[in-house]
Design an enzyme around this catalytic site. Structure first.
Site, PDB file in Angstrom:
ATOM      1  N   ASP A 292       0.807  -1.051  -0.148  1.00  0.00           N
ATOM      2  CA  ASP A 292      -0.123   0.083  -0.024  1.00  0.00           C
ATOM      3  C   ASP A 292       0.957   1.160  -0.004  1.00  0.00           C
ATOM      4  OD1 ASP A 292      -2.898   0.854   0.221  1.00  0.00           O
ATOM      5  OD2 ASP A 292      -2.267   1.839   2.127  1.00  0.00           O
ATOM      6  N   GLU A 339       0.701  -0.660  -4.945  1.00  0.00           N
ATOM      7  CA  GLU A 339      -0.325   0.276  -5.066  1.00  0.00           C
ATOM      8  C   GLU A 339       0.019   1.701  -5.434  1.00  0.00           C
ATOM      9  OE1 GLU A 339      -2.258   3.374  -4.059  1.00  0.00           O
ATOM     10  OE2 GLU A 339      -1.871   2.894  -2.223  1.00  0.00           O
ATOM     11  N   ASP A 394     -11.413   0.734  -0.494  1.00  0.00           N
ATOM     12  CA  ASP A 394     -11.683   2.085  -0.279  1.00  0.00           C
ATOM     13  C   ASP A 394     -12.796   2.449  -0.951  1.00  0.00           C
ATOM     14  OD1 ASP A 394      -9.708   2.138   2.029  1.00  0.00           O
ATOM     15  OD2 ASP A 394      -8.133   2.891   0.769  1.00  0.00           O
TER      16      ASP A 394
END
Length: 511
Positions: A292, A339, A394
């Site tokens: 991430d 990501e 998300d």
């Protein structure tokens, strides 16, 4: 790293169905893997698997190395004789109730630990002692940290008595010492044992697991408590600077995450030992690893700790290339997915491409009207080394997003899909229309949240990034996956050359 053309489903284990307050690593997980195999998927993607704290976010864990005891399957504890017959609690199971889970699960695990101590199989006890020795580099830090949190009512470590705020001021724990320290170490042995059984089942069914690690760690974590020298802290253990992202179109004050930043010169001086250990541990749990906020390895937004927002921050270069070269030398391969969402600069793209890491594309971001939008499938790189998502944890679900996107975006979606030969008449069909678009794209890997396969709306959203509480609660309770959905996915995968036939089809190849 080269990926074969395939697809995966995103579902965190807490969202699995079952009677145990949240999903666990038991028969429902195996049934889900069987369903994925029937659908001819190649991957199951999960969120971070670490123990969660306040706010219940998988991205704010008490440890970068430990597993989440909430995921331990009680049925396995009963079968091993460590618990008497255990009846599931009689509470609604349609969402995860983390407050109840905290009270109920820790009590159950402590009872099971006492049962293990009193009547555990001698072979199990030998295996546990071997685990204590093999994992001592991180395990005792975590176990002692959690035992101290219990002692002080869950308060963060910076609020403990001064003589306990530093791990190095304490005597090394002994296996025969503090029973509460040993208990927390035992929960880790049970978690890793159960997870390995689930991963083995996945491999037998021809499936790989995509894991996820946040780039930063929580301030209230065993990592920061035990290794303050690795983070930008003052002499009292307080962060001097914290992580976040700068102001942008969506947020005029940016985002102040509050995670402590790494003291990169210290990491570099010891050969990035902590980072290599962290990634090695993550690859014990999964086959591919999504990192991430990958852009933070090129440069990160540094915010003075006293600032209430992210406005007064600055970009600081990070030694990402040195780190990944060292990882390659130590680990022999890096099956990493980057990501790379948000505002990505050339240095981030250069770092990602230098190591052959696939980036991400999200179809919900594709319809702003710009012909050069990188999330439009025709703008995916020719080599296809990207992972395309209909949405992420998300985002809203595809249906929820479409319903609230506004008439202009909805018109663009309909017209674009029609031009790709994917027409739909009802808004409820938009989820599968976007799944079809992802599958037929040139991206090597397509990943779909299970909520989109089920065609669910905003009620099934997993996370609202701006909301501090009430996230991560969605569960698959009362919804039948069934062969019909599996066959629909399988047929689409067959038409788009994504259907997995053998275990080797999904094995990532080092670049």
């Amino acid at each position: 790293m080269e990926l074969s053309r395939s697809f995966g489903i995103l579902l965190h284990p807490t969202s699995l169905p079952g009677p145990w307050v949240c999903g666990v690593l038991g028969k429902e997980a195996r049934k889900f893997l069987d369903w994925l195999a029937e659908a001819r998927a190649g991957f199951w993607q999960v969120l971070p698997l670490g123990p969660t704290g306040f706010g219940d976010s998988p991205y704010q864990s008490f440890s970068a190395f430990a597993g989440n005891p909430y995921l331990i399957d009680p049925e396995d504890l009963v079968q091993r004789g460590w618990l008497p017959e255990e009846k599931p609690p009689q509470i609604p199971q349609d969402q995860v109730d983390y407050g109840f889970l905290y009270r109920w699960k820790w009590d159950l695990l402590r009872r099971a630990f006492r049962g293990f101590q009193a009547g555990g199989d001698p072979q199990d006890k030998r295996e546990f002692r071997r685990f204590l020795e093999e994992e001592r580099e991180w395990l005792w830090d975590y176990a002692q940290f959690m035992a101290l949190k219990d002692r002080f009512g869950g308060r963060p470590w910076n609020e403990w008595p001064k003589d306990l705020r530093r791990r190095k001021t304490l005597a090394p724990p002994r296996p025969e010492g503090d029973a509460n320290v040993l208990f927390h170490a035992w929960t880790q042995w049970v978690f890793f044992r159960q997870w390995q059984e689930i991963r083995d089942h996945a491999h037998r069914r021809g499936l790989r697991i995509i894991g996820d690690i946040p780039i930063f760690v929580a301030y209230d974590s065993a990592d920061v408590w035990a290794h303050p020298e690795l983070f930008e802290l003052d002499e009292e253990g307080r962060p001097t600077v914290v992580a976040g992202v700068p102001p942008d179109y969506f947020s005029p004050t940016g985002q102040r995450w509050g995670n402590p930043l790494y003291r990169w010169p210290t990491h570099e001086a010891d050969g990035f030992r902590w980072w290599i250990a962290r990634v090695r541990q993550a690859l014990r749990l999964c086959d591919l690893l999504r990192i991430d906020h990958f852009r933070g390895f090129a440069a990160y937004w540094e915010i003075p700790a006293e600032e209430p927002t992210a406005v007064r921050g600055r970009w600081v270069p990070a030694p990402g290339e040195k780190l990944f070269r060292r990882m390659l030398a130590e680990l022999g391969g890096l099956p990493i997915l980057a990501e790379d969402l948000g505002v990505i600069t050339p240095d981030v793209e250069e770092l990602r491409d230098k190591f052959g890491f696939p980036g991400m594309r999200v179809l919900q971001f594709a319809f702003d009207g710009s012909p050069d939008n990188p999330h439009l499938p025709e703008n995916f790189p020719e080599h296809g080394r990207v992972v395309v998502y209909t949405g992420t944890h998300d985002n809203d679900t595809a249906l929820g997003w479409y319903r609230t996107a506004g008439e202009e975006v909805q018109r663009r979606v309909r017209e674009y899909l029609k031009a790709q030969g994917i027409a739909f008449d009802k808004e409820e069909e938009v989820s599968w229309a976007l799944i079809s678009l992802a599958f037929q794209s040139r991206a090597k890997l397509a990943v779909v949240p299970l909520q989109d396969v089920l065609g669910l709306g905003s009620e099934a959203r997993m996370n609202y990034p701006s909301r501090p509480e009430g996230n991560w609660r969605w569960r698959l309770v009362g919804r039948e996956l069934g062969s019909g959905l599996a066959q629909r996915l399988s047929a689409l995968a067959e038409r788009t050359d994504r259907a997995i036939r053998t275990f080797g089809d999904v094995a990532p190849k080092p670049s």
